[in-house]
Design a protein around this motif. Structure first.
Motif, mmCIF file in Angstrom:
data_model
loop_
_atom_site.group_PDB
_atom_site.id
_atom_site.type_symbol
_atom_site.label_atom_id
_atom_site.label_comp_id
_atom_site.label_asym_id
_atom_site.label_seq_id
_atom_site.Cartn_x
_atom_site.Cartn_y
_atom_site.Cartn_z
ATOM 1 N N LEU A 1 53.008 114.072 46.329
ATOM 2 C CA LEU A 1 52.789 114.532 47.702
ATOM 3 C C LEU A 1 52.831 116.053 47.764
ATOM 4 C CD1 LEU A 1 52.439 113.852 50.710
ATOM 5 C CD2 LEU A 1 54.939 113.678 50.890
ATOM 6 N N ALA A 2 53.775 116.668 47.047
ATOM 7 C CA ALA A 2 53.869 118.130 47.027
ATOM 8 C C ALA A 2 52.611 118.748 46.435
ATOM 9 C CB ALA A 2 55.094 118.559 46.230
ATOM 10 N N SER A 3 52.060 118.115 45.401
ATOM 11 C CA SER A 3 50.825 118.612 44.792
ATOM 12 C C SER A 3 49.657 118.485 45.765
ATOM 13 C CB SER A 3 50.530 117.832 43.509
ATOM 14 O OG SER A 3 49.314 118.251 42.931
ATOM 15 N N ARG A 4 49.610 117.371 46.481
ATOM 16 C CA ARG A 4 48.539 117.174 47.451
ATOM 17 C C ARG A 4 48.649 118.205 48.584
ATOM 18 N NH1 ARG A 4 43.483 116.407 48.294
ATOM 19 N NH2 ARG A 4 42.893 114.951 49.942
ATOM 20 N N VAL A 5 49.863 118.510 48.990
ATOM 21 C CA VAL A 5 50.089 119.534 50.015
ATOM 22 C C VAL A 5 49.497 120.868 49.562
ATOM 23 C CG1 VAL A 5 51.882 120.956 51.093
ATOM 24 C CG2 VAL A 5 52.115 118.468 51.066
ATOM 25 N N ASP A 6 49.761 121.247 48.311
ATOM 26 C CA ASP A 6 49.226 122.521 47.803
ATOM 27 C C ASP A 6 47.710 122.506 47.755
ATOM 28 O OD1 ASP A 6 51.506 124.146 47.403
ATOM 29 O OD2 ASP A 6 52.038 123.026 45.605
ATOM 30 N N GLY A 7 47.125 121.360 47.395
ATOM 31 C CA GLY A 7 45.672 121.265 47.361
ATOM 32 C C GLY A 7 45.055 121.446 48.739
ATOM 33 N N ILE A 8 45.642 120.821 49.729
ATOM 34 C CA ILE A 8 45.138 120.939 51.104
ATOM 35 C C ILE A 8 45.365 122.347 51.640
ATOM 36 C CG2 ILE A 8 45.478 120.150 53.480
ATOM 37 C CD1 ILE A 8 46.039 117.360 52.341
ATOM 38 N N LEU A 9 46.520 122.936 51.335
ATOM 39 C CA LEU A 9 46.776 124.304 51.795
ATOM 40 C C LEU A 9 45.773 125.274 51.185
ATOM 41 C CD1 LEU A 9 48.375 126.368 53.344
ATOM 42 C CD2 LEU A 9 50.123 126.337 51.551
ATOM 43 N N TYR B 1 49.852 117.786 57.578
ATOM 44 C CA TYR B 1 50.950 118.280 58.422
ATOM 45 C C TYR B 1 51.894 119.159 57.601
ATOM 46 C CZ TYR B 1 55.613 117.749 60.658
ATOM 47 O OH TYR B 1 56.864 117.945 61.173
ATOM 48 N N LEU B 2 52.279 118.685 56.425
ATOM 49 C CA LEU B 2 53.189 119.449 55.569
ATOM 50 C C LEU B 2 52.530 120.729 55.056
ATOM 51 C CD1 LEU B 2 54.723 116.483 53.519
ATOM 52 C CD2 LEU B 2 55.842 117.796 55.341
ATOM 53 N N ALA B 3 51.241 120.666 54.769
ATOM 54 C CA ALA B 3 50.524 121.850 54.292
ATOM 55 C C ALA B 3 50.499 122.935 55.370
ATOM 56 C CB ALA B 3 49.102 121.475 53.884
ATOM 57 N N ALA B 4 50.280 122.529 56.606
ATOM 58 C CA ALA B 4 50.286 123.500 57.704
ATOM 59 C C ALA B 4 51.662 124.153 57.831
ATOM 60 C CB ALA B 4 49.887 122.816 59.008
ATOM 61 N N LEU B 5 52.716 123.332 57.734
ATOM 62 C CA LEU B 5 54.068 123.890 57.795
ATOM 63 C C LEU B 5 54.294 124.886 56.665
ATOM 64 C CD1 LEU B 5 56.218 120.695 58.544
ATOM 65 C CD2 LEU B 5 55.579 122.488 60.169
ATOM 66 N N LYS B 6 53.961 124.491 55.449
ATOM 67 C CA LYS B 6 54.217 125.333 54.281
ATOM 68 C C LYS B 6 53.478 126.659 54.372
ATOM 69 C CE LYS B 6 54.506 125.166 49.240
ATOM 70 N NZ LYS B 6 54.219 124.401 47.987
ATOM 71 N N GLY B 7 52.270 126.608 54.902
ATOM 72 C CA GLY B 7 51.465 127.821 55.002
ATOM 73 C C GLY B 7 51.736 128.657 56.235
ATOM 74 N N GLY B 8 52.708 128.261 57.052
ATOM 75 C CA GLY B 8 52.993 129.016 58.266
ATOM 76 C C GLY B 8 51.921 128.874 59.325
ATOM 77 N N LEU B 9 51.118 127.809 59.218
ATOM 78 C CA LEU B 9 50.076 127.534 60.199
ATOM 79 C C LEU B 9 50.664 126.693 61.331
ATOM 80 C CD1 LEU B 9 47.384 126.568 57.551
ATOM 81 C CD2 LEU B 9 47.581 128.764 58.738
ATOM 82 N N VAL B 10 49.977 126.627 62.434
ATOM 83 C CA VAL B 10 50.453 125.872 63.591
ATOM 84 C C VAL B 10 49.636 124.589 63.691
ATOM 85 C CG1 VAL B 10 50.903 125.919 66.064
ATOM 86 C CG2 VAL B 10 51.070 128.027 64.733
ATOM 87 N N TYR B 11 50.294 123.456 63.501
ATOM 88 C CA TYR B 11 49.617 122.162 63.409
ATOM 89 C C TYR B 11 49.408 121.563 64.800
ATOM 90 C CZ TYR B 11 48.618 117.423 61.723
ATOM 91 O OH TYR B 11 48.032 116.210 61.449
ATOM 92 N N ILE B 12 48.160 121.122 65.079
ATOM 93 C CA ILE B 12 47.820 120.543 66.378
ATOM 94 C C ILE B 12 47.166 119.178 66.146
ATOM 95 C CG2 ILE B 12 46.661 120.900 68.584
ATOM 96 C CD1 ILE B 12 46.460 123.872 67.882
ATOM 97 N N PRO B 13 47.948 118.099 66.175
ATOM 98 C CA PRO B 13 47.365 116.769 65.974
ATOM 99 C C PRO B 13 46.646 116.298 67.230
ATOM 100 C CG PRO B 13 49.712 116.570 66.384
ATOM 101 C CD PRO B 13 49.409 118.050 66.342
ATOM 102 N N MET B 14 45.470 115.699 67.037
ATOM 103 C CA MET B 14 44.667 115.222 68.154
ATOM 104 C C MET B 14 44.523 113.704 68.080
ATOM 105 S SD MET B 14 43.642 117.932 69.859
ATOM 106 C CE MET B 14 43.374 119.696 69.673
ATOM 107 N N ASN B 15 44.577 113.080 69.228
ATOM 108 C CA ASN B 15 44.352 111.643 69.315
ATOM 109 C C ASN B 15 42.978 111.302 68.744
ATOM 110 O OD1 ASN B 15 43.883 108.962 70.221
ATOM 111 N ND2 ASN B 15 45.240 109.284 71.968
ATOM 112 N N THR B 16 42.937 110.325 67.848
ATOM 113 C CA THR B 16 41.663 109.959 67.221
ATOM 114 C C THR B 16 40.705 109.306 68.205
ATOM 115 O OG1 THR B 16 42.725 107.912 66.457
ATOM 116 C CG2 THR B 16 42.599 109.737 64.892
ATOM 117 N N ALA B 17 41.195 108.933 69.389
ATOM 118 C CA ALA B 17 40.332 108.315 70.386
ATOM 119 C C ALA B 17 39.646 109.337 71.292
ATOM 120 C CB ALA B 17 41.137 107.337 71.244
ATOM 121 N N TYR B 18 40.012 110.614 71.169
ATOM 122 C CA TYR B 18 39.412 111.626 72.030
ATOM 123 C C TYR B 18 37.908 111.699 71.811
ATOM 124 C CZ TYR B 18 43.950 113.689 73.328
ATOM 125 O OH TYR B 18 45.203 113.916 73.814
#
Length: 505
Positions: free
Chosen positions: A34-42, A70-87
């Motif tokens: 999971l940590a490796s995947r976080v780095d890849g996404i970041l 979500y974790l990648a955004a946290l690690k990178g100091g980004l601000v995570y905004i989850p959106m409802n998939t039904a929007y």
């Protein structure tokens, strides 16, 4: 010293080979993977131009990758905004215009459409990079955790907007870190805990509680794409914790498989996001031998109160304020004495920072001494135990009397055959507001005699509280976390006392 939430959730576990997340399909990811995947996404977010402080919006299905994003955004100091998939696209237009994200992460099948509609020089629409552990590929660069202070934004969650335009609540690293640490202690989470996760991850309940708590202790998440009562009950044989909303407990109770044996391994069932009826509280206890722990919170304050893990969990009560959180009951600018109903106000390290782009709204919702007005009516016992009476906006004033819908709903829910009820006030020519009740049968085969229900209510309630009209519907409109959208019911039935013909009584 940095207070980036990522450090609390992953720093000590990132090298662990134990499983962090397992999906219904059996796909497993260890903490190190999971940590490796976080780095890849970041790395992918950075390649799109995202820098610390930038907003990253996400409209993607629930998955291991959605947790990693979500974790990648946290690690990178980004601000995570989850959106409802039904929007819909028109709904996304509002959120994107308000939040001004630097990156919008979407499902691959939606990328072309969203790219045409939203991509600009300042907004990149992307999908998550492909990930196949069995295939060779370039080594993932390990990114350092970005320094964040306690007041730095970690996420923006939009309130449901059931009574108006959605507001983006800015949640900080400090408040999330505090809340996670406090609940780990209050609810005794350990690395041995396994949580059955069936909640959506674009709300605080499913993201900040059902993800943060198990990760913070090195526990395990059994990730379900959606709630299904039978698969949920089956998972209890491997789990120790379930976090639900009242609607999910109703569906669990509808299954004949729910019994003490099915829940023998479980140590904790919690309920929140909406009031849990005493009928369902008692029924669950009778069927399983487990007492649901009801707690109380809101997007802007995360968790405020909780019934005790060890001690009396009382139906209808949300327990006591968490240590370090102050609550008071106020009315007309004065603090109410014990037992009196008023507005519940809260102050503490759990509070949000502000509403995005709405400074006037932020000031309106805060008192001069730093308390947040929750909008909920409540009373507090002398020992501090809190009881929620309902939303202030749902208070009905009928003939000059205050009528609290939850009190009436608690009575109606005990009538044989009633699966759910909602009490609202609508315009009345004599009483200004007339009380009406909408009930949902427990099953398609159940028939509710509305005359008998009215007589049942008259025996148990003062006359001014008894609904002047009863209706039966197949279902009630609800949000994705099970809150009844009473504004829709009021709009639907607002002319009931002026109509010459009605389907109720």
């Amino acid at each position: 010293m940095s207070q980036n939430l990522y450090d609390m959730l992953m720093a000590e576990c990132c090298a662990k080979t134990e499983i962090a997340v397992e999906t219904q399909a059996g796909k497993q990811t260890s903490y190190s993977q999971l940590a490796s995947r976080v780095d890849g996404i970041l790395g992918a977010l950075t390649a799109c131009g995202a820098r610390p402080g930038d907003h990253v919006a996400a409209q993607i299905p629930k998955s291991i990758d959605s947790i990693a994003l979500y974790l990648a955004a946290l690690k990178g100091g980004l601000v995570y905004i989850p959106m409802n998939t039904a929007y819909t696209d028109s709904e996304l237009t509002y959120f994107i215009g308000d939040a001004s994200p630097r990156v919008l992460v979407c499902d691959p099948e939606n990328q072309d459409r969203l790219n045409r509609k939203f991509a600009t020089d300042r907004l990149t629409v992307m999908t998550l990079p492909a990930h196949d552990r069995a295939a060779p590929g370039p080594r993932v660069t390990q990114h350092p955790t970005t320094h964040r202070g306690p007041d730095d934004a970690a996420a923006i969650l939009y309130t449901s907007g059931t009574t108006g335009e959605p507001k983006g609540a800015i949640i900080t690293h400090g408040s999330l870190t505090w809340c996670t640490r406090q609940l780990v202690e209050e609810w005794k989470f350990t690395a041995d805990d396994v949580i059955t996760h069936t909640l959506p991850m674009f709300h605080a309940h499913g993201l900040f509680l059902a993800v943060n708590l198990p990760l913070a202790v090195g526990g395990k998440i059994l990730l379900h794409d959606r709630f299904d009562a039978e698969s949920c009950i089956a998972s209890f044989a491997r789990a120790t914790v379930f976090m639900g909303v009242p609607t999910l407990y109703k569906r669990l109770l509808a299954s004949p498989r729910l019994d003490a044996q099915a829940c023998a391994r479980m140590r904790l069932f919690t309920s929140g996001s909406a009031p849990l009826s005493q009928v369902d509280f008692d029924a669950f206890q009778g069927r399983t031998g487990q007492t649901i722990l009801e707690r109380y919170g809101m997007t802007e304050a995360l968790i405020i109160c909780s019934n005790p893990l060890e001690g009396d969990r009382i139906a209808g009560s949300v327990g006591y304020a968490l240590p370090g959180v102050e609550v008071r009951i106020a009315k007309d600018g004065a603090v109410c004495p014990s037992g009196m109903v008023g507005m519940l106000e809260v102050r503490g390290p759990n509070l949000f920072r502000e509403y995005l782009n709405k400074p006037d709204k932020t000031r309106e919702e805060m008192t001069g001494d730093g308390f947040l007005k929750t909008g909920d009516l409540a009373r507090q016992d002398a020992d501090g135990r809190v009881w929620i009476a309902g939303r202030q906006k749902e208070l009905i004033i009928s003939g000059g009397y205050n009528v609290y819908p939850k009190e009436i709903e608690n009575v109606l829910d005990t009538f044989d055959g009633v699966g759910q009820s909602a009490v609202i006030g609508v315009p009345h020519p004599d009483y200004v507001e007339g009380v009406i009740a909408i009930v949902v049968p427990k099953s398609a085969e159940t028939r509710i005699d509305l005359d008998e229900l009215s007589a049942f209510a008259r025996e148990r309630l003062a006359g001014y509280k008894v609904p002047k009209w009863f209706l039966c519907q197949d279902r009630l409109p609800t949000t994705s976390v099970g809150k009844v959208i009473k504004a829709k019911l009021i709009e639907q039935h607002r002319t009931i006392f002026s109509d010459t013909e009605n389907p109720g009584r």
